[in-house]
Design a protein around this motif. Sequence first.
Motif, PDB file in Angstrom:
ATOM      1  N   ARG A  41       0.834  -1.209   0.000  1.00 56.79           N
ATOM      2  CA  ARG A  41       0.000   0.000   0.000  1.00 56.79           C
ATOM      3  C   ARG A  41       0.863   1.253   0.000  1.00 56.79           C
ATOM      4  NH1 ARG A  41      -4.700   1.631   4.447  1.00 56.79           N
ATOM      5  NH2 ARG A  41      -5.151   3.685   3.583  1.00 56.79           N
ATOM      6  N   ARG A  42       1.904   1.260   0.821  1.00 61.16           N
ATOM      7  CA  ARG A  42       2.779   2.431   0.887  1.00 61.16           C
ATOM      8  C   ARG A  42       3.466   2.665  -0.455  1.00 61.16           C
ATOM      9  NH1 ARG A  42       7.957   3.631   1.326  1.00 61.16           N
ATOM     10  NH2 ARG A  42       8.582   1.448   1.381  1.00 61.16           N
ATOM     11  N   LEU A  43       3.992   1.599  -1.044  1.00 58.59           N
ATOM     12  CA  LEU A  43       4.671   1.741  -2.327  1.00 58.59           C
ATOM     13  C   LEU A  43       3.694   2.144  -3.431  1.00 58.59           C
ATOM     14  CD1 LEU A  43       7.174  -1.268  -2.254  1.00 58.59           C
ATOM     15  CD2 LEU A  43       7.710   1.174  -2.089  1.00 58.59           C
ATOM     16  N   SER A  44       2.463   1.667  -3.341  1.00 56.16           N
ATOM     17  CA  SER A  44       1.456   2.046  -4.321  1.00 56.16           C
ATOM     18  C   SER A  44       1.167   3.538  -4.245  1.00 56.16           C
ATOM     19  CB  SER A  44       0.169   1.244  -4.089  1.00 56.16           C
ATOM     20  OG  SER A  44      -0.848   1.675  -4.968  1.00 56.16           O
ATOM     21  N   GLU A  45       1.000   4.046  -3.021  1.00 55.19           N
ATOM     22  CA  GLU A  45       0.702   5.465  -2.867  1.00 55.19           C
ATOM     23  C   GLU A  45       1.900   6.338  -3.241  1.00 55.19           C
ATOM     24  OE1 GLU A  45      -0.847   6.308   0.990  1.00 55.19           O
ATOM     25  OE2 GLU A  45      -2.573   4.971   0.760  1.00 55.19           O
ATOM     26  N   ALA A  46       3.116   5.823  -3.010  1.00 54.56           N
ATOM     27  CA  ALA A  46       4.313   6.603  -3.335  1.00 54.56           C
ATOM     28  C   ALA A  46       4.595   6.622  -4.826  1.00 54.56           C
ATOM     29  CB  ALA A  46       5.518   6.036  -2.587  1.00 54.56           C
ATOM     30  N   SER A  47       4.214   5.560  -5.525  1.00 53.30           N
ATOM     31  CA  SER A  47       4.545   5.439  -6.946  1.00 53.30           C
ATOM     32  C   SER A  47       3.365   5.704  -7.872  1.00 53.30           C
ATOM     33  CB  SER A  47       5.075   4.030  -7.238  1.00 53.30           C
ATOM     34  OG  SER A  47       4.063   3.050  -7.025  1.00 53.30           O
ATOM     35  N   GLY A  48       2.146   5.522  -7.359  1.00 56.58           N
ATOM     36  CA  GLY A  48       0.967   5.628  -8.201  1.00 56.58           C
ATOM     37  C   GLY A  48       0.598   4.329  -8.881  1.00 56.58           C
ATOM     38  N   VAL A  49       1.390   3.294  -8.672  1.00 50.88           N
ATOM     39  CA  VAL A  49       1.156   1.992  -9.303  1.00 50.88           C
ATOM     40  C   VAL A  49       0.188   1.185  -8.437  1.00 50.88           C
ATOM     41  CG1 VAL A  49       2.270  -0.123 -10.119  1.00 50.88           C
ATOM     42  CG2 VAL A  49       3.479   2.058 -10.264  1.00 50.88           C
ATOM     43  N   PRO A  50      -0.823   0.546  -9.027  1.00 49.22           N
ATOM     44  CA  PRO A  50      -1.759  -0.260  -8.228  1.00 49.22           C
ATOM     45  C   PRO A  50      -1.029  -1.318  -7.411  1.00 49.22           C
ATOM     46  CG  PRO A  50      -2.588   0.012 -10.460  1.00 49.22           C
ATOM     47  CD  PRO A  50      -1.184   0.563 -10.455  1.00 49.22           C
ATOM     48  N   PHE A 129      -0.978  18.623  -6.253  1.00 45.47           N
ATOM     49  CA  PHE A 129      -1.013  17.550  -5.255  1.00 45.47           C
ATOM     50  C   PHE A 129       0.325  17.358  -4.537  1.00 45.47           C
ATOM     51  CE2 PHE A 129      -4.829  16.172  -7.612  1.00 45.47           C
ATOM     52  CZ  PHE A 129      -5.687  15.930  -6.548  1.00 45.47           C
ATOM     53  N   GLY A 130       1.347  18.103  -4.956  1.00 42.34           N
ATOM     54  CA  GLY A 130       2.631  18.027  -4.264  1.00 42.34           C
ATOM     55  C   GLY A 130       3.394  16.742  -4.483  1.00 42.34           C
ATOM     56  N   VAL A 131       3.281  16.168  -5.692  1.00 45.96           N
ATOM     57  CA  VAL A 131       4.039  14.957  -6.009  1.00 45.96           C
ATOM     58  C   VAL A 131       5.118  15.297  -7.037  1.00 45.96           C
ATOM     59  CG1 VAL A 131       2.179  13.370  -5.453  1.00 45.96           C
ATOM     60  CG2 VAL A 131       2.332  14.288  -7.769  1.00 45.96           C
ATOM     61  N   HIS A 132       6.081  14.402  -7.189  1.00 47.16           N
ATOM     62  CA  HIS A 132       7.225  14.667  -8.048  1.00 47.16           C
ATOM     63  C   HIS A 132       6.846  14.621  -9.527  1.00 47.16           C
ATOM     64  CE1 HIS A 132       6.980  10.294  -7.486  1.00 47.16           C
ATOM     65  NE2 HIS A 132       7.418  10.209  -8.725  1.00 47.16           N
ATOM     66  N   ALA A 133       7.696  15.226 -10.344  1.00 50.10           N
ATOM     67  CA  ALA A 133       7.476  15.242 -11.792  1.00 50.10           C
ATOM     68  C   ALA A 133       7.456  13.814 -12.328  1.00 50.10           C
ATOM     69  CB  ALA A 133       8.579  16.051 -12.476  1.00 50.10           C
ATOM     70  N   GLY A 134       6.530  13.543 -13.215  1.00 47.49           N
ATOM     71  CA  GLY A 134       6.425  12.213 -13.805  1.00 47.49           C
ATOM     72  C   GLY A 134       5.516  11.260 -13.065  1.00 47.49           C
ATOM     73  N   ALA A 138       4.893   8.208 -15.659  1.00 53.53           N
ATOM     74  CA  ALA A 138       5.988   7.244 -15.763  1.00 53.53           C
ATOM     75  C   ALA A 138       5.474   5.823 -15.917  1.00 53.53           C
ATOM     76  CB  ALA A 138       6.891   7.337 -14.529  1.00 53.53           C
ATOM     77  N   HIS A 139       6.212   4.997 -16.654  1.00 48.03           N
ATOM     78  CA  HIS A 139       5.887   3.577 -16.752  1.00 48.03           C
ATOM     79  C   HIS A 139       5.887   2.962 -15.353  1.00 48.03           C
ATOM     80  CE1 HIS A 139       5.955   3.077 -21.138  1.00 48.03           C
ATOM     81  NE2 HIS A 139       6.921   3.962 -21.130  1.00 48.03           N
ATOM     82  N   ASP A 140       5.074   1.935 -15.159  1.00 48.71           N
ATOM     83  CA  ASP A 140       4.915   1.342 -13.825  1.00 48.71           C
ATOM     84  C   ASP A 140       6.252   0.936 -13.211  1.00 48.71           C
ATOM     85  OD1 ASP A 140       2.195   1.692 -13.879  1.00 48.71           O
ATOM     86  OD2 ASP A 140       1.723  -0.382 -14.410  1.00 48.71           O
ATOM     87  N   SER A 141       7.100   0.259 -13.978  1.00 47.99           N
ATOM     88  CA  SER A 141       8.370  -0.210 -13.416  1.00 47.99           C
ATOM     89  C   SER A 141       9.280   0.965 -13.071  1.00 47.99           C
ATOM     90  CB  SER A 141       9.072  -1.153 -14.391  1.00 47.99           C
ATOM     91  OG  SER A 141       9.288  -0.514 -15.640  1.00 47.99           O
ATOM     92  N   ASP A 142       9.263   2.009 -13.901  1.00 52.44           N
ATOM     93  CA  ASP A 142      10.062   3.206 -13.604  1.00 52.44           C
ATOM     94  C   ASP A 142       9.545   3.905 -12.350  1.00 52.44           C
ATOM     95  OD1 ASP A 142      11.732   2.917 -15.843  1.00 52.44           O
ATOM     96  OD2 ASP A 142      10.314   3.965 -17.126  1.00 52.44           O
ATOM     97  N   ALA A 143       8.216   4.006 -12.237  1.00 54.49           N
ATOM     98  CA  ALA A 143       7.615   4.675 -11.089  1.00 54.49           C
ATOM     99  C   ALA A 143       7.932   3.921  -9.799  1.00 54.49           C
ATOM    100  CB  ALA A 143       6.104   4.785 -11.280  1.00 54.49           C
ATOM    101  N   LEU A 144       7.860   2.592  -9.835  1.00 56.77           N
ATOM    102  CA  LEU A 144       8.162   1.797  -8.644  1.00 56.77           C
ATOM    103  C   LEU A 144       9.640   1.894  -8.299  1.00 56.77           C
ATOM    104  CD1 LEU A 144       7.312  -0.125  -6.437  1.00 56.77           C
ATOM    105  CD2 LEU A 144       7.543  -2.028  -8.057  1.00 56.77           C
ATOM    106  N   THR A 145      10.501   1.863  -9.310  1.00 59.87           N
ATOM    107  CA  THR A 145      11.938   2.015  -9.060  1.00 59.87           C
ATOM    108  C   THR A 145      12.228   3.342  -8.384  1.00 59.87           C
ATOM    109  OG1 THR A 145      12.502   0.643 -10.970  1.00 59.87           O
ATOM    110  CG2 THR A 145      14.219   2.090 -10.138  1.00 59.87           C
ATOM    111  N   ASP A 146      11.592   4.405  -8.856  1.00 57.09           N
ATOM    112  CA  ASP A 146      11.801   5.732  -8.280  1.00 57.09           C
ATOM    113  C   ASP A 146      11.361   5.770  -6.819  1.00 57.09           C
ATOM    114  OD1 ASP A 146      12.529   8.600  -8.824  1.00 57.09           O
ATOM    115  OD2 ASP A 146      10.452   8.902  -8.196  1.00 57.09           O
TER     116      ASP A 146
END
Length: 222
Positions: A41-50, A129-134, A138-146
Amino acid sequence: MTDGFPAPVAVANPSLAATVTRVAELAGKMGRDLNKVFDLRRLSEASGVPADVVKSLLDGRPAGEPCLQARFLQRLDLLRRTRLKPNGRRYTQQEIADGAGMSRQQAGALINGDRRPTMEHCDAIQRFFGVHAGFLTAHDSDALTDALLRTEQQLLQDYAIRSRETAPAPAASIGDPLARLLQNHGVRGIAWRAAQLPSDKHRDKVTEWLDMLLESVKPNES
């Protein structure tokens, strides 16, 4: 539907597995609970990935890659559900429109999927919303890596603090202000803290202060 971004091409991210390995090793070294470090859940909210896609990617399984329009709608919905107003309520379309500098009609069309987002739309909504660029694109794998890289950075900072607090002070450093400075902060710590200062003027003050300190503790020349 109006034109926006061109259709994306899925790109594999070979650094995700390496990042997962580094974070796991660092967390293990610090005695952190891996279930909390890799909380879906934390990683989902941080990355935007389900969350279910996060789990698949962490397990090394392919999870598909939605088109840009689907990613945008998915992540905007997540932002509206998780980035709430101080009173705990969601932001309205009008509030998002006002904060992002667009009309209510534009915001509504983007939220409802009736209009493709442009880079300007995405940048404005991300700033609101105060989130980072992209975050929205960003692609799911890139977003999760970030997101995991930010986790790694926080773990490294915590590890440095813990190491500094537990390291015994050399007897010779007790009366040496320069040695105490390096022991308490370290060269990298000083540089990192200086980089967080708001302007070159503030950083110049730090440089000036360090120069004065170094001059004051310089051994006397015979």
